[in-house]
Structures are given as structure tokens and as C-alpha cells.
Design a protein around this motif. Structure first.
Motif, short mmCIF file in Angstrom:
data_model
loop_
_atom_site.label_atom_id
_atom_site.label_comp_id
_atom_site.label_asym_id
_atom_site.label_seq_id
_atom_site.Cartn_x
_atom_site.Cartn_y
_atom_site.Cartn_z
N GLU A 81 14.31 -19.38 -7.74
CA GLU A 81 14.95 -19.16 -6.43
C GLU A 81 15.50 -17.74 -6.33
O GLU A 81 15.35 -17.08 -5.31
CB GLU A 81 16.07 -20.18 -6.21
N ALA A 113 12.57 -15.40 -5.82
CA ALA A 113 11.99 -15.52 -4.48
C ALA A 113 12.87 -14.84 -3.44
O ALA A 113 12.37 -14.17 -2.53
CB ALA A 113 11.79 -16.99 -4.13
N SER A 114 14.18 -15.00 -3.59
CA SER A 114 15.09 -14.40 -2.61
C SER A 114 15.12 -12.88 -2.72
O SER A 114 15.37 -12.19 -1.74
CB SER A 114 16.49 -14.97 -2.74
N SER A 115 14.86 -12.35 -3.90
CA SER A 115 14.87 -10.90 -4.06
C SER A 115 13.51 -10.28 -3.73
O SER A 115 13.39 -9.07 -3.61
CB SER A 115 15.27 -10.52 -5.50
N ARG A 116 12.49 -11.14 -3.62
CA ARG A 116 11.11 -10.69 -3.32
C ARG A 116 10.64 -9.62 -4.31
O ARG A 116 9.92 -8.70 -3.95
CB ARG A 116 11.02 -10.18 -1.89
N THR A 145 8.59 -7.98 -7.36
CA THR A 145 7.27 -8.07 -7.95
C THR A 145 7.39 -7.62 -9.39
O THR A 145 7.88 -6.52 -9.66
CB THR A 145 6.26 -7.18 -7.19
#
Length: 112
Positions: free
Chosen positions: A72, A75-78, A80
Motif C-alpha cells: 500500500e 502504491a500510494s507513492s507511485r 518505480t
């Protein structure tokens, strides 16, 4: 003097490779069973194999939550990640699960 198990720094006195989760640092076996006389001839009995330790069990139970929280956050920080960063990230999640297991064992001991 022989080497001790991986928990030696915490006071385990089992020889290397013989702890099998039986030492107090690992919490003992997760699913203990009483041995019978017939067990004495079984190869696992001779090796002292009690299966997973309570520490292993606690780490396995906390791992899904550690993965969920970490995923999570990613995903929230996006963010890579490179392959190496992803591998480091997965390792950190596993280390976190062991940390929770150690805390649960400490809390368990505090209530005894």
C-alpha cells in the motif's frame, strides 16, 4: 567449544544445526508433541526435528500484514523500483516480519 545456533546471542546453548526451534530464543516448537518410545527409531526424532519454531510461526502469521502495508505504501507513492531495489524492498518486508515475531515472543515472555 562448539558453535551455537543462530540465536546464540540471546542465550541458546544448542550446538549449531541442532536447535530446531527448541531453544528459548525461538520460543520452542510451534506445534509440540509428546514423543513415544516408538518415535525413538524415527530419523526425525534422532535429529531433534520438532518442525517450525514458535518464532517461525509468528513471523509467518505477520508476513501477510507486513506485505499489505508495504505494498500500500509503494502504491500510494507511485514509486518505480529497479530489480535490486525491489529485491531489497522484499527483504526489508521479511525482516520486518521477523521483528514482529521477536516482539511477540518478548511480550509472551513478559506475561509469564
Amino acid at each position: 567449544m562448539s558453535a551455537t545456533c543462530k540465536h546464540a546471542s540471546g542465550g541458546c546453548d544448542y550446538p549449531a544445526g541442532e536447535c530446531s526451534g527448541a531453544c528459548t530464543m525461538a520460543g520452542g516448537p510451534a506445534f509440540p508433541r509428546q514423543h513415544t518410545v516408538a518415535d525413538a527409531n524415527h530419523p526425525a526424532f534422532k535429529l531433534g526435528n520438532e518442525g517450525m519454531s514458535l518464532r517461525d510461526y509468528f513471523a509467518a502469521k505477520t508476513l501477510p500484514a507486513c506485505i499489505a502495508v508495504a505494498t500500500e505504501a509503494m502504491a500510494s507513492s507511485r514509486a518505480t523500483l529497479s530489480n535490486q531495489q525491489a529485491a531489497d524492498f522484499r527483504r526489508a518486508i521479511c525482516i520486518d516480519a521477523w521483528g514482529w515475531a521477536d516482539e511477540m515472543l518478548a511480550a509472551r515472555g513478559a506475561q509469564s
